[in-house]
Design a protein around this motif. Structure first.
Motif, PDB file in Angstrom:
ATOM      1  N   UNK A   1       0.805  -1.222   0.000  1.00  0.00           N
ATOM      2  CA  UNK A   1       0.000   0.000   0.000  1.00  0.00           C
ATOM      3  C   UNK A   1       0.835   1.268   0.000  1.00  0.00           C
ATOM      4  N   UNK A   2       2.101   1.166   0.385  1.00  0.00           N
ATOM      5  CA  UNK A   2       2.966   2.347   0.459  1.00  0.00           C
ATOM      6  C   UNK A   2       3.765   2.580  -0.816  1.00  0.00           C
ATOM      7  N   UNK A   3       3.648   1.674  -1.804  1.00  0.00           N
ATOM      8  CA  UNK A   3       4.485   1.806  -2.992  1.00  0.00           C
ATOM      9  C   UNK A   3       4.093   3.037  -3.811  1.00  0.00           C
ATOM     10  N   UNK A   4       5.098   3.828  -4.134  1.00  0.00           N
ATOM     11  CA  UNK A   4       4.903   5.058  -4.887  1.00  0.00           C
ATOM     12  C   UNK A   4       4.975   4.791  -6.384  1.00  0.00           C
ATOM     13  N   UNK A   5       4.588   5.795  -7.146  1.00  0.00           N
ATOM     14  CA  UNK A   5       4.533   5.713  -8.606  1.00  0.00           C
ATOM     15  C   UNK A   5       5.829   6.219  -9.231  1.00  0.00           C
ATOM     16  N   UNK A   6       6.271   5.545 -10.283  1.00  0.00           N
ATOM     17  CA  UNK A   6       7.354   6.037 -11.133  1.00  0.00           C
ATOM     18  C   UNK A   6       7.015   5.702 -12.573  1.00  0.00           C
ATOM     19  N   UNK A   7       6.881   6.737 -13.386  1.00  0.00           N
ATOM     20  CA  UNK A   7       6.630   6.604 -14.828  1.00  0.00           C
ATOM     21  C   UNK A   7       7.540   7.598 -15.527  1.00  0.00           C
ATOM     22  N   UNK A   8       8.170   7.206 -16.625  1.00  0.00           N
ATOM     23  CA  UNK A   8       9.057   8.115 -17.350  1.00  0.00           C
ATOM     24  C   UNK A   8       8.920   7.900 -18.842  1.00  0.00           C
ATOM     25  N   UNK A   9       8.932   9.015 -19.565  1.00  0.00           N
ATOM     26  CA  UNK A   9       8.804   8.962 -21.026  1.00  0.00           C
ATOM     27  C   UNK A   9       9.631  10.093 -21.623  1.00  0.00           C
ATOM     28  N   UNK A  10      10.331   9.820 -22.705  1.00  0.00           N
ATOM     29  CA  UNK A  10      11.109  10.862 -23.356  1.00  0.00           C
ATOM     30  C   UNK A  10      12.242  10.286 -24.170  1.00  0.00           C
ATOM     31  N   UNK A  11      13.069  11.155 -24.743  1.00  0.00           N
ATOM     32  CA  UNK A  11      14.135  10.678 -25.635  1.00  0.00           C
ATOM     33  C   UNK A  11      15.174   9.809 -24.943  1.00  0.00           C
TER      34      UNK A  11
ATOM     35  N   UNK B   1       9.563  -1.939 -14.958  1.00  0.00           N
ATOM     36  CA  UNK B   1      10.687  -2.096 -14.048  1.00  0.00           C
ATOM     37  C   UNK B   1      10.232  -2.767 -12.767  1.00  0.00           C
ATOM     38  N   UNK B   2      11.149  -3.456 -12.120  1.00  0.00           N
ATOM     39  CA  UNK B   2      10.876  -3.959 -10.793  1.00  0.00           C
ATOM     40  C   UNK B   2      10.878  -2.830  -9.777  1.00  0.00           C
ATOM     41  N   UNK B   3      10.549  -3.158  -8.542  1.00  0.00           N
ATOM     42  CA  UNK B   3      10.536  -2.147  -7.487  1.00  0.00           C
ATOM     43  C   UNK B   3      11.966  -1.694  -7.181  1.00  0.00           C
ATOM     44  N   UNK B   4      12.100  -0.415  -6.808  1.00  0.00           N
ATOM     45  CA  UNK B   4      13.401   0.121  -6.425  1.00  0.00           C
ATOM     46  C   UNK B   4      13.186   1.213  -5.372  1.00  0.00           C
ATOM     47  N   UNK B   5      14.278   1.630  -4.737  1.00  0.00           N
ATOM     48  CA  UNK B   5      14.213   2.656  -3.699  1.00  0.00           C
ATOM     49  C   UNK B   5      14.181   4.042  -4.331  1.00  0.00           C
ATOM     50  N   UNK B   6      13.434   4.953  -3.718  1.00  0.00           N
ATOM     51  CA  UNK B   6      13.297   6.270  -4.342  1.00  0.00           C
ATOM     52  C   UNK B   6      14.575   7.099  -4.301  1.00  0.00           C
ATOM     53  N   UNK B   7      15.569   6.715  -3.512  1.00  0.00           N
ATOM     54  CA  UNK B   7      16.847   7.436  -3.549  1.00  0.00           C
ATOM     55  C   UNK B   7      17.536   7.289  -4.898  1.00  0.00           C
ATOM     56  N   UNK B   8      17.137   6.305  -5.699  1.00  0.00           N
ATOM     57  CA  UNK B   8      17.777   6.068  -6.984  1.00  0.00           C
ATOM     58  C   UNK B   8      17.301   7.016  -8.073  1.00  0.00           C
ATOM     59  N   UNK B   9      16.273   7.814  -7.805  1.00  0.00           N
ATOM     60  CA  UNK B   9      15.790   8.782  -8.805  1.00  0.00           C
ATOM     61  C   UNK B   9      16.801   9.910  -8.988  1.00  0.00           C
ATOM     62  N   UNK B  10      17.388  10.371  -7.896  1.00  0.00           N
ATOM     63  CA  UNK B  10      18.290  11.526  -7.981  1.00  0.00           C
ATOM     64  C   UNK B  10      19.475  11.298  -8.923  1.00  0.00           C
ATOM     65  N   UNK B  11      20.228  10.189  -8.807  1.00  0.00           N
ATOM     66  CA  UNK B  11      21.337  10.025  -9.755  1.00  0.00           C
ATOM     67  C   UNK B  11      20.864   9.919 -11.202  1.00  0.00           C
ATOM     68  N   UNK B  12      19.639   9.431 -11.424  1.00  0.00           N
ATOM     69  CA  UNK B  12      19.086   9.445 -12.779  1.00  0.00           C
ATOM     70  C   UNK B  12      18.916  10.884 -13.255  1.00  0.00           C
ATOM     71  N   UNK B  13      18.374  11.742 -12.398  1.00  0.00           N
ATOM     72  CA  UNK B  13      18.152  13.136 -12.777  1.00  0.00           C
ATOM     73  C   UNK B  13      19.464  13.829 -13.127  1.00  0.00           C
ATOM     74  N   UNK B  14      20.485  13.648 -12.306  1.00  0.00           N
ATOM     75  CA  UNK B  14      21.745  14.336 -12.597  1.00  0.00           C
ATOM     76  C   UNK B  14      22.347  13.837 -13.911  1.00  0.00           C
ATOM     77  N   UNK B  15      22.156  12.551 -14.208  1.00  0.00           N
ATOM     78  CA  UNK B  15      22.658  12.014 -15.479  1.00  0.00           C
ATOM     79  C   UNK B  15      21.919  12.632 -16.658  1.00  0.00           C
ATOM     80  N   UNK B  16      20.610  12.720 -16.553  1.00  0.00           N
ATOM     81  CA  UNK B  16      19.819  13.284 -17.644  1.00  0.00           C
ATOM     82  C   UNK B  16      20.140  14.755 -17.872  1.00  0.00           C
ATOM     83  N   UNK B  17      20.351  15.484 -16.770  1.00  0.00           N
ATOM     84  CA  UNK B  17      20.626  16.911 -16.874  1.00  0.00           C
ATOM     85  C   UNK B  17      22.065  17.177 -17.308  1.00  0.00           C
ATOM     86  N   UNK B  18      22.958  16.270 -16.928  1.00  0.00           N
ATOM     87  CA  UNK B  18      24.357  16.428 -17.291  1.00  0.00           C
ATOM     88  C   UNK B  18      25.149  17.248 -16.303  1.00  0.00           C
TER      89      UNK B  18
END
Length: 378
Positions: free
Chosen positions: A323-333, A341-358
């Motif tokens: 019941x506590x599982x949060x949503x993650x959806x992503x679309x783009x180039x 995807x399987x379940x993952x910890x939300x701390x893993x979103x941040x390194x994805x963001x820095x990679x995408x932003x450069x």
């Protein structure tokens, strides 16, 4: 990145959220994203944009006390806008600015404080009276470069409607479903507008939530006064992750009253909390933490007595619960198409963001490779 507060991962479907499901078909979706402990709004929103668990960035609860700062409550504008509460981490919109790029935020928790002296270039104070259509219109304008002709490298926006409906009526209610339809319509407005002005296929769009929502049956509440007498232990936070500090000279009595298993909750000294919660080292964490069982709240007696006898909803429970599982959806180039995807910890979103932003990632608790499988070019 858009946050839909309180949206359970398993509530995104074709019936109530066709626009989100369009993004799922054209991008990636996780079966569940585990919030950090405690599974509350402000701690997890700040985790998403810093990559730090609450124990490390310092927003350890929606309600806190600190010797040097006093009391933090999310309804207290002075506290919310005081950067000293937030400076245990560097939110990504600040890092973007430091890199010489533009960022924008629409009332993302933490964005109203000048962290390390900086807001996003464009930022808005939280105001629930502003319609979602207006918010999404402003986001779309930012994507086109408003107001200075420079397009932001990162935008964060926030929607509270699903969380509010979940608290008042529960996640299985028609009102919760209606709130999902409301935010989905706003997402549809945004992606259709982006398609029309040519920004949709050049923009990475990430939809997240901070936590899920569990059903709380009528009557499922414990009075915090019955957990420990006020002259024995001071209540710091209520709800589901409940914090107590023993009164001076009363530690042994407080521990005797609280520690261990009880009907509907369990309590630990902060140093003995389950290791998988990664919680308890921060000085802002109260000395004793009581975790409520799923479907139970701990509140002051006067609050309980005023609550209508009806089914409600809450979060703040063990992050591992479905019941506590949060949503993650992503679309783009940057993202592959049609990937679950399987379940993952939300701390893993941040390194994805820095990679995408450069930009370089600040020290964080995330795994930079967890979301490799979601990317066209890991």
């Amino acid at each position: 990145m858009i946050s839909i507060d309180g949206l359970r991962a398993d509530r995104v479907d074709e019936h109530n959220s066709p626009n989100l499901m369009r993004l799922v078909r054209e991008g990636v979706r996780s079966i569940g994203m585990r919030p950090s402990y405690p599974s509350l709004t402000f701690p997890n929103h700040y985790t998403l944009v810093t990559g730090l668990r609450p124990d490390h960035h310092g927003l350890v609860h929606n309600a806190m006390q600190a010797d040097d700062l006093g009391t933090f409550r999310i309804a207290d504008r002075d506290a919310v806008q005081n950067p000293r509460w937030w400076e245990g981490g560097e939110p990504i919109w600040v890092s973007v600015r430091k890199a010489g790029l533009k960022s924008a935020t629409w009332s993302w928790p933490g964005s109203e404080a000048p962290v390390h002296g900086l807001h996003a270039n464009e930022w808005r104070v939280y105001d629930e009276k502003v319609p979602l259509a207006t918010r999404m219109g402003e986001v779309q304008g930012w994507l086109r470069g408003a107001p200075d002709g420079i397009k932001p490298r990162f935008i964060a926006a926030y929607m509270e409607q699903v969380d509010k409906a979940g608290h008042h009526y529960g996640p299985d209610s028609p009102e919760y479903a209606a709130a999902i339809r409301e935010v989905d319509t706003a997402i549809g407005q945004l992606i259709n507008g982006m398609a029309n002005d040519g920004t949709l296929d050049t923009t990475n769009l990430i939809i997240v939530s901070d936590h899920g929502m569990a059903t709380v049956p009528a009557g499922n509440a414990v009075a915090v006064e019955d957990m420990a007498a006020i002259d024995v232990a001071k209540v710091i936070s209520t709800g589901q992750s409940v914090g107590f500090n023993p009164q001076p000279g009363r530690q042994a009595e407080a521990e005797k009253a609280l520690l261990g298993r009880h009907d509907h909750y369990q309590c630990w000294n902060k140093a003995q909390l389950p290791t998988r919660w990664h919680y308890g080292s921060n000085p802002r964490v109260p000395a004793i933490i009581c975790q409520m069982d799923e479907g139970w709240d701990a509140l002051p007696r006067e609050v309980i007595e005023k609550r209508p006898a009806a089914t409600r909803g809450s979060h703040g429970y063990d992050p591992a619960l479905p019941s506590m599982q949060a949503t993650f959806i992503a679309r783009g180039p940057a993202f592959v198409r049609g990937k679950q995807l399987g379940a993952f910890d939300n701390v893993d979103v941040y390194p994805l963001l820095t990679r995408l932003i450069g930009i370089p990632a600040q020290p964080n608790d995330g795994n930079p490779h967890t979301l490799d499988q979601a990317l066209r070019k890991p």
